[in-house]
Design a protein around this motif. Sequence first.
Motif, mmCIF file in Angstrom:
data_model
loop_
_atom_site.group_PDB
_atom_site.id
_atom_site.type_symbol
_atom_site.label_atom_id
_atom_site.label_comp_id
_atom_site.label_asym_id
_atom_site.label_seq_id
_atom_site.Cartn_x
_atom_site.Cartn_y
_atom_site.Cartn_z
ATOM 1 N N LEU A 16 0.828 -1.211 0.000
ATOM 2 C CA LEU A 16 0.000 0.000 0.000
ATOM 3 C C LEU A 16 0.863 1.261 0.000
ATOM 4 C CD1 LEU A 16 -2.984 -0.720 2.419
ATOM 5 C CD2 LEU A 16 -3.105 -0.133 0.003
ATOM 6 N N ALA A 17 1.922 1.254 0.773
ATOM 7 C CA ALA A 17 2.822 2.409 0.816
ATOM 8 C C ALA A 17 3.434 2.649 -0.561
ATOM 9 C CB ALA A 17 3.913 2.201 1.864
ATOM 10 N N GLU A 18 3.819 1.580 -1.238
ATOM 11 C CA GLU A 18 4.386 1.726 -2.582
ATOM 12 C C GLU A 18 3.342 2.263 -3.561
ATOM 13 O OE1 GLU A 18 7.454 1.672 -3.089
ATOM 14 O OE2 GLU A 18 8.371 0.220 -1.747
ATOM 15 N N ILE A 19 2.123 1.747 -3.495
ATOM 16 C CA ILE A 19 1.058 2.204 -4.386
ATOM 17 C C ILE A 19 0.742 3.677 -4.133
ATOM 18 C CG2 ILE A 19 -1.417 1.960 -4.904
ATOM 19 C CD1 ILE A 19 -0.993 -1.098 -4.485
ATOM 20 N N GLU A 20 0.629 4.050 -2.878
ATOM 21 C CA GLU A 20 0.272 5.429 -2.536
ATOM 22 C C GLU A 20 1.341 6.432 -2.952
ATOM 23 O OE1 GLU A 20 -0.829 5.486 1.590
ATOM 24 O OE2 GLU A 20 -2.623 4.292 1.221
ATOM 25 N N THR A 21 2.581 5.976 -3.106
ATOM 26 C CA THR A 21 3.650 6.875 -3.531
ATOM 27 C C THR A 21 3.960 6.729 -5.025
ATOM 28 O OG1 THR A 21 5.328 5.277 -2.809
ATOM 29 C CG2 THR A 21 4.708 7.017 -1.253
ATOM 30 N N GLY A 22 3.115 5.980 -5.735
ATOM 31 C CA GLY A 22 3.273 5.849 -7.177
ATOM 32 C C GLY A 22 4.321 4.849 -7.617
ATOM 33 N N HIS A 23 4.790 4.024 -6.709
ATOM 34 C CA HIS A 23 5.790 3.004 -7.035
ATOM 35 C C HIS A 23 5.086 1.676 -7.325
ATOM 36 C CE1 HIS A 23 8.329 5.769 -4.399
ATOM 37 N NE2 HIS A 23 8.704 5.966 -5.655
ATOM 38 N N TYR A 24 4.383 1.643 -8.433
ATOM 39 C CA TYR A 24 3.547 0.489 -8.748
ATOM 40 C C TYR A 24 4.359 -0.764 -9.033
ATOM 41 C CZ TYR A 24 0.472 4.463 -9.258
ATOM 42 O OH TYR A 24 -0.198 5.633 -9.034
ATOM 43 N N ALA A 25 5.472 -0.645 -9.739
ATOM 44 C CA ALA A 25 6.297 -1.817 -10.039
ATOM 45 C C ALA A 25 6.827 -2.449 -8.752
ATOM 46 C CB ALA A 25 7.443 -1.438 -10.973
ATOM 47 N N VAL A 45 -4.918 -4.015 -8.193
ATOM 48 C CA VAL A 45 -4.922 -2.545 -8.102
ATOM 49 C C VAL A 45 -3.587 -1.988 -8.596
ATOM 50 C CG1 VAL A 45 -5.011 -0.587 -6.503
ATOM 51 C CG2 VAL A 45 -6.625 -2.486 -6.244
ATOM 52 N N ALA A 46 -2.484 -2.599 -8.165
ATOM 53 C CA ALA A 46 -1.158 -2.139 -8.589
ATOM 54 C C ALA A 46 -0.994 -2.282 -10.096
ATOM 55 C CB ALA A 46 -0.075 -2.904 -7.843
ATOM 56 N N TYR A 47 -1.414 -3.412 -10.644
ATOM 57 C CA TYR A 47 -1.358 -3.593 -12.092
ATOM 58 C C TYR A 47 -2.201 -2.531 -12.805
ATOM 59 C CZ TYR A 47 0.974 -8.194 -12.227
ATOM 60 O OH TYR A 47 1.875 -9.240 -12.146
ATOM 61 N N PHE A 48 -3.409 -2.305 -12.315
ATOM 62 C CA PHE A 48 -4.305 -1.326 -12.923
ATOM 63 C C PHE A 48 -3.658 0.057 -12.946
ATOM 64 C CE2 PHE A 48 -7.636 1.885 -12.624
ATOM 65 C CZ PHE A 48 -8.384 1.591 -13.759
ATOM 66 N N LYS A 49 -3.131 0.478 -11.819
ATOM 67 C CA LYS A 49 -2.515 1.792 -11.725
ATOM 68 C C LYS A 49 -1.241 1.883 -12.567
ATOM 69 C CE LYS A 49 -4.447 3.295 -7.370
ATOM 70 N NZ LYS A 49 -4.722 4.713 -7.502
ATOM 71 N N ASN A 50 -0.632 0.740 -12.856
ATOM 72 C CA ASN A 50 0.576 0.702 -13.681
ATOM 73 C C ASN A 50 0.237 0.576 -15.175
ATOM 74 O OD1 ASN A 50 3.442 0.861 -13.514
ATOM 75 N ND2 ASN A 50 3.578 -1.296 -14.075
ATOM 76 N N GLY A 51 -1.059 0.549 -15.488
ATOM 77 C CA GLY A 51 -1.493 0.468 -16.878
ATOM 78 C C GLY A 51 -1.478 -0.929 -17.461
ATOM 79 N N GLN A 52 -1.332 -1.947 -16.635
ATOM 80 C CA GLN A 52 -1.293 -3.334 -17.077
ATOM 81 C C GLN A 52 -2.684 -3.952 -16.881
ATOM 82 O OE1 GLN A 52 2.556 -3.658 -14.619
ATOM 83 N NE2 GLN A 52 2.656 -5.412 -16.020
#
Length: 86
Positions: A16-25, A45-52
């Motif tokens: 969650l911390a990585e997602i919230e700071t834009g570190h999706y990979a 969610v991480a994949y979605f936000k990363n465009g995958q």
Amino acid sequence: VRTYPDNVTARNNAALAEIETGHYAEAIGLLKDVQEPSLINLLGVAYFKNGQLDEARSAFERAQQAGYAGAGDNLKMLQEAEEMLE
């Protein structure tokens, strides 16, 4: 997560911390081998936000099949986003 790699809460919080700071990979790296339904959903969610989007769909479907109710809502949002992109 390094100290307690099997701790669901620790992995969830780190991702969650990585997602919230834009570190999706980085979040994907933390979550790609998880089996816990809520973490599989978070992987989506991480994949979605990363465009995958294909990977996001697969993760949401896996989470839903594993019994995570919120994954169905995420699948619907993914479909709506894809329709907007067409």
